[in-house]
Design an enzyme around this catalytic site. Structure first.
Site, mmCIF file in Angstrom:
data_model
loop_
_atom_site.group_PDB
_atom_site.id
_atom_site.type_symbol
_atom_site.label_atom_id
_atom_site.label_comp_id
_atom_site.label_asym_id
_atom_site.label_seq_id
_atom_site.Cartn_x
_atom_site.Cartn_y
_atom_site.Cartn_z
ATOM 1 C CB THR A 36 -11.576 44.118 62.851
ATOM 2 O OG1 THR A 36 -11.687 43.088 63.830
ATOM 3 C CG2 THR A 36 -10.978 43.539 61.581
ATOM 4 C CD GLN A 299 -16.181 39.489 70.783
ATOM 5 O OE1 GLN A 299 -16.444 38.874 69.760
ATOM 6 N NE2 GLN A 299 -15.878 40.777 70.778
HETATM 7 N N1 ATP Z 1 -15.871 54.907 63.740
HETATM 8 C C1 ATP Z 1 -16.784 54.195 63.111
HETATM 9 N N2 ATP Z 1 -17.815 54.802 62.473
HETATM 10 C C2 ATP Z 1 -18.756 54.082 61.838
HETATM 11 N N3 ATP Z 1 -18.782 52.740 61.762
HETATM 12 C C3 ATP Z 1 -17.786 52.066 62.364
HETATM 13 C C4 ATP Z 1 -16.743 52.766 63.064
HETATM 14 N N4 ATP Z 1 -15.899 51.812 63.553
HETATM 15 C C5 ATP Z 1 -16.390 50.615 63.176
HETATM 16 N N5 ATP Z 1 -17.521 50.752 62.459
HETATM 17 C C6 ATP Z 1 -18.349 49.659 61.898
HETATM 18 O O1 ATP Z 1 -18.836 48.872 62.982
HETATM 19 C C7 ATP Z 1 -18.849 47.477 62.653
HETATM 20 C C8 ATP Z 1 -17.984 46.701 63.621
HETATM 21 O O2 ATP Z 1 -16.603 47.006 63.413
HETATM 22 P P1 ATP Z 1 -15.463 45.914 63.613
HETATM 23 O O3 ATP Z 1 -15.839 44.665 62.908
HETATM 24 O O4 ATP Z 1 -14.177 46.561 63.315
HETATM 25 O O5 ATP Z 1 -15.628 45.693 65.181
HETATM 26 P P2 ATP Z 1 -14.808 44.719 66.140
HETATM 27 O O6 ATP Z 1 -14.558 45.465 67.400
HETATM 28 O O7 ATP Z 1 -13.653 44.157 65.434
HETATM 29 O O8 ATP Z 1 -15.917 43.606 66.415
HETATM 30 P P3 ATP Z 1 -15.702 42.100 66.963
HETATM 31 O O9 ATP Z 1 -15.413 42.209 68.415
HETATM 32 O O10 ATP Z 1 -17.018 41.448 66.719
HETATM 33 O O11 ATP Z 1 -14.555 41.514 66.184
HETATM 34 C C9 ATP Z 1 -18.354 47.392 61.221
HETATM 35 O O12 ATP Z 1 -19.470 47.327 60.372
HETATM 36 C C10 ATP Z 1 -17.560 48.672 61.055
HETATM 37 O O13 ATP Z 1 -17.516 49.066 59.702
HETATM 38 MG MG MG Z 2 -13.113 42.179 64.948
#
Ligand code: ATP
Ligand code: MG
Length: 785
Positions: A36, A299
């Site tokens: 995301t 998921q």
């Molecule tokens: N490159 C990065 N460095 C540090 N923190 C990060 C980085 N990328 C993502 N995060 C942090 O990790 C967490 C998860 O990110 P995000 O919600 O975008 O993951 P997602 O893949 O969309 O998860 P989900 O599958 O649960 O939807 C968030 O708190 C985000 O701010």
């Molecule tokens: Mg997400």
């Protein structure tokens, strides 16, 4: 002054995803890997780096809340950048007025023209502009100011068609299940004729007929239902080249979050918009155009609503350019998890590894090991709730940086929220039921409580009115109006009119019979009050009123959920009887009123979140409790016999585990009330699939692995002996006694009502300037000497 780049906060793979400009790109990655985040940064990057007009971007999120959050994040990203460019300092260091002005400029220029929202909200906007060009196969017409019918509008429309217009037997063609069938048809992209073609039996033909009339009625009302918001744009795009070409030109960059949960019609919309209806991949023109989707097949949890994660797996085949290095050019994998501690992540990976239907992928921790996962075995569901709330209180107390908003309690079905709500309420801890209603606010619970109230106190006209025609017994609105008017004119309670047969025959005409039967039902149980227990009356009312039967006959997901909630109320009554030693209905009802008293909640935005696992998708919390980890509950019963359903439940468990950032707790009860009976419960198969070294058990010994996978479990139906009531306190209370309450402070008793086990007390709390009536066996009070 160094310029902070949008790309700084990303890892190399995320950067690759964000920088990829034109053409298709699929990002597949496990939970918490920053999908995301990459999507959000990509939008900002397209605008800043490639000068894409924000109005050319369409981003699809799974919920409206996610859309709002995404817009806020993009606004923040832009504001940060511009603060650096214009003033050479971070946004946080600007004067508040300056920062506000800057943000409002960003909003006007970038955020407002962006199209970010759910499928339903985005495509309803398109229909607002173009629905008049849609050609319905039967010539129906809609205009731009159409209304969107919500679920209850739709229900009453279908009911009207089934019972009045087509004169069908509404037991065979229950309006809710007919509604479900029509919705399914629309999600498959079927017209009434298609439905008949696919289900050529009597039922299929009849439902197709209802579907046809239903569409007529919708058009007559210039209304659309939720499914139409997707299905009509698909048809419109297919039949009108100009309309499709316009939107195809307009949205040059399309982004979809949670792509694994799109269904076929939603996919079709995305495909049409992206390709302009071109079926041959070699002819696609990707100049200044992209389709970017992010998802995680592990998921995918909405199969029951038609979601299909093979759509995700087929992305490259559908949009890729077929060149030899297609795979690497059209797919990015993210392999690092930023959200959870290594321990939590290892548990999630080990669990999902048991699924056979999946694409292998890597998900490595970036964080340290962290605390072990704790698994608690409770005696029953109340003890489970007490364990969870105690743990929350302890953790909140320990650290000033921790607040109620850091905790989430996740469960499989909504009905499970009740014990947690009760214990949280008892301690005055603020909570919110996300994506659902608080237990005692749910329609079916209010209905059944209204029955109980009416039996105890027939003068309660509000309760009477609530249930007089629930379930439907043929008492129409005009009859009800006449009855209430008569009561108002004579200035007597409604019941006085209802219980006089002469008046009823006078006022109700043809509906006299059902009114009299309704009155007899209540009278019968009213007379039982002195000798029958609350549970007996509840059971009798549910049976004699046909309430439960009506829910069961509907045979929809929603009705099943309602029936479970009603049974959960029965459980509450059973539990109350056993623990309080007072089986009367009156006592149970006052307990219900206390339990649902909103006064016990503190104001403020920091709240413990309670929600189903389904609602938790995409979210994250520092501390997560996964409760009710028992065979038959999670995984649910259906999954015990169906390997594909078991895999879907396991994905749901994977979603739950990966919501946790710092700490994860599991709990299960060794005995749980199901349908009123205490039944021995068996720990969830999922617990036994987690690596033992990561888990700390509250009781020594391993978690037994349930019998071989897929078999139904023999669950003992013999209730075990109950432990002594937990809350009973033998203390004597008298007027003038001083006591302390954790939330209301110190107070003194002004009245004592009743005696022995049934005593309640009125307490004046000078600190809050209020008097409260408390049940000393339940309230968390301490006597002061
Ligand atoms: N490159 C990065 N460095 C540090 N923190 C990060 C980085 N990328 C993502 N995060 C942090 O990790 C967490 C998860 O990110 P995000 O919600 O975008 O993951 P997602 O893949 O969309 O998860 P989900 O599958 O649960 O939807 C968030 O708190 C985000 O701010
Ligand atoms: Mg997400």
């Amino acid at each position: 002054m160094t310029q902070v780049s949008l790309l700084d906060a990303l890892n190399p793979s995320q950067r690759q995803a964000v920088q990829h400009f034109c053409g298709p790109l699929l990002v597949v990655a496990g939970a918490g890997s920053g999908k995301t985040r990459a999507l959000t940064h990509r939008i900002a990057h397209l605008v800043r780096q490639h000068q894409v007009d924000p109005a050319e971007i369409l981003a699809v999120t799974f919920t409206n809340k996610a859309a709002r959050e995404m817009k806020e994040r993009i606004e923040q990203l832009f504001a940060e950048q511009e603060a650096h460019e214009q003033f050479g300092i971070p946004l946080a260091q600007l004067e508040p007025a300056q920062a506000t002005r800057l943000k409002s400029r960003v909003y006007q220029r970038i955020i407002k023209p962006l199209w970010v929202g759910t499928f339903h909200s985005l495509f309803s906007q398109i229909l607002r502009l173009d629905i008049e060009k849609y050609q319905d196969p039967k010539g129906r017409k809609w205009t731009r100011n159409f209304s969107i019918f919500d679920e209850s509008d739709v229900q009453s429309l279908i009911k009207e068609i089934v019972t009045k217009q087509l004169n069908l037997d509404d037991r065979k063609f229950d309006p809710k299940s007919v509604r479900y069938a029509i919705s399914n048809a629309k999600n498959q992209g079927w017209t009434p004729a298609d439905l008949e073609h696919h289900q050529p039996n009597f039922r299929g033909r009849t439902i197709a007929q209802v579907y046809e009339v239903y569409q007529d009625q919708l058009a007559a009302n210039n209304g659309l239902d939720f499914d139409d918001l997707i299905w009509i744009p698909v048809q419109l795009f297919r039949q009108n080249e100009q309309v499709l070409a316009y939107w195809h030109q307009r949205f040059r960059h399309i982004l979809v979050d949670e792509y694994q949960d799109t269904n076929r019609t939603q996919y079709e919309l995305i495909r049409l918009l992206t390709t302009n209806g071109e079926m041959q991949k070699s002819k696609l023109n990707w100049q200044n155009r992209s389709i970017f989707v992010v998802g995680d097949a592990d998921q995918s949890i909405y199969k029951f609503r038609g979601a299909d994660f093979t759509i995700l797996m087929e992305f490259q085949e559908a949009f890729g350019d077929g060149l030899p290095d297609d795979d690497t050019r059209t797919m990015v994998k993210l392999e690092e998890n930023y959200r959870s501690t290594a321990t939590i992540l290892q548990a999630a990976n080990a669990l999902i590894d048991n699924n056979t239907e999946r694409i292998e992928k890597v998900l490595k921790p970036t964080r340290s090991q962290g605390d072990p996962i704790f698994c608690y075995q409770a005696d029953d569901e109340m003890a489970e709730a007490e364990f969870v709330v105690n743990a929350i209180k302890r953790l909140e107390n320990k650290d000033p940086d921790v607040s109620w908003g850091d905790f989430a309690i996740l469960y499989r079905t909504n009905a499970q929220s009740r014990p947690f709500e009760e214990v949280l309420m008892r301690w005055g801890i603020p909570y919110i039921v996300v994506g659902g209603q608080r237990f005692y606010d749910r329609k079916e619970i209010k209905d059944v409580v209204a029955y109980l109230r009416a039996v105890v106190n027939p003068a309660d006209s509000l309760s009477l009115l609530r249930i007089i025609n629930v379930p439907r017994r043929g008492i129409g609105k005009s009859t009800i109006d006449k009855l209430t008017q008569a009561a108002a004119t004579l200035n007597v309670p409604l019941w006085e009119i209802l219980s006089d047969e002469t008046s009823i025959h006078t006022l109700a005409g043809r509906s006299a019979k059902p009114v009299i039967q309704f009155v007899q039902l209540l009278e019968h149980w009213h007379q039982q009050l002195a000798q029958a227990k609350a549970t007996e009356i509840l059971e009798g009312l549910l049976r004699d009123s046909g309430y439960l039967e009506d829910l069961k006959a509907q045979a929809t997901e929603e009705a099943e959920e309602r029936a479970r909630n009603v049974m959960e109320l029965y459980n509450a009554a059973r539990q109350f009887e056993e623990e309080q030693g007072d089986p009367s209905l009156e006592a149970f009802l006052s307990n219900v009123s206390l339990a649902s008293d909103l006064d016990n909640l503190q104001e403020g935005s920091e709240k413990v979140s309670l929600m189903t696992l389904h609602s938790s998708k995409g979210l994250e919390f520092p501390v997560v409790f996964l409760v009710g980890m028992e065979q038959g509950l999670f995984p649910n019963f259906r999954a015990l016999e169906d390997p594909a359903a078991l895999e879907e439940e396991r994905r749901l468990c994977y979603v739950g585990i990966t919501r946790a950032r710092e700490q994860l707790f599991f709990s299960y009860a060794s005995e749980r009330r199901l349908y009123g009976n205490r039944e021995a419960a068996i720990p969830s198969l999922f617990l036994s699939e987690l690596p033992k070294e990561l888990i700390e058990l509250d009781k020594p010994g391993a978690i037994p692995r349930p019998l071989s996978r897929g078999t139904t479990l023999p669950i003992s139906a013999t209730p075990k002996a109950r432990p002594a009531a937990r809350h009973s306190r033998s203390e004597q209370w008298s007027i003038g006694d001083r006591l302390e309450h954790p939330q209301f402070g110190r107070g003194h008793i002004t009245h004592v009502f009743g005696s022995g086990e049934r005593v309640t007390i009125a307490v004046k709390f000078p600190g809050i300037g209020q008097q409260k009536i408390l049940d000393p066996r339940i309230a968390p009070i301490q006597k002061l000497n």
